[in-house]
Scaffold this motif. Structure first.
Motif: not given
Length: 132
Positions: A83-88, A90-101, A105-115
């Motif tokens: 299940w780790q690629p799914l978490a990675l 989603i975290g990566g998608a949120l990180a790239f969404l953070g660039v646009a939005v 949003l990086l504060y929420f995506s960075l922990p998900m990417v690291l986990i």
């Protein structure tokens, strides 16, 4: 691997010529830069495959008289249930969404990417998959 390396080197030559022609005719910097970056990626992959082909045994793809069955066999180990690629992802998608939005949003995506990254790297060092 030799043939793949040669294919990527020739592809890089083509992309370089197209980047120069595109840059001269269009005078558009974004597309020209993208084509030059594609050239760099193709040349890196081509040289890596060529370098690796000298260090490993010749495969069936390098033999002109080889059949499809000559390359059969085990290709490697692929994790059947992770299940780790799914978490990675989603975290990566949120990180790239953070660039646009917004960068908040990086504060929420960075922990998900690291986990996700931590879980994927150390997946076989814990639980039922642990090796002794």
């Amino acid at each position: 691997m030799k043939i793949q390396g040669k294919m990527f080197v020739w592809l890089s030559v083509f992309v370089l010529v197209m980047a120069i022609v595109y840059g001269v005719w269009s005078k558009e910097p974004a597309g020209t830069t993208a084509l030059f970056l594609a050239f760099g990626l193709c040349i890196m992959i081509g040289f890596y495959l060529g370098f690796t082909a000298r260090r490993v045994d010749a495969g069936a793809q390098d033999n002109k008289e080889a059949d499809v069955a000559d390359d059969a066999g085990e290709l490697g180990f692929f994790s059947p249930h992770s299940w780790q690629p799914l978490a990675l992802g989603i975290g990566g998608a949120l990180a790239f969404l953070g660039v646009a939005v917004g960068w908040w949003l990086l504060y929420f995506s960075l922990p998900m990417v690291l986990i996700g990254l931590w879980g994927w790297v150390f997946e076989y060092y814990r639980g039922e998959n642990r090796t002794q």
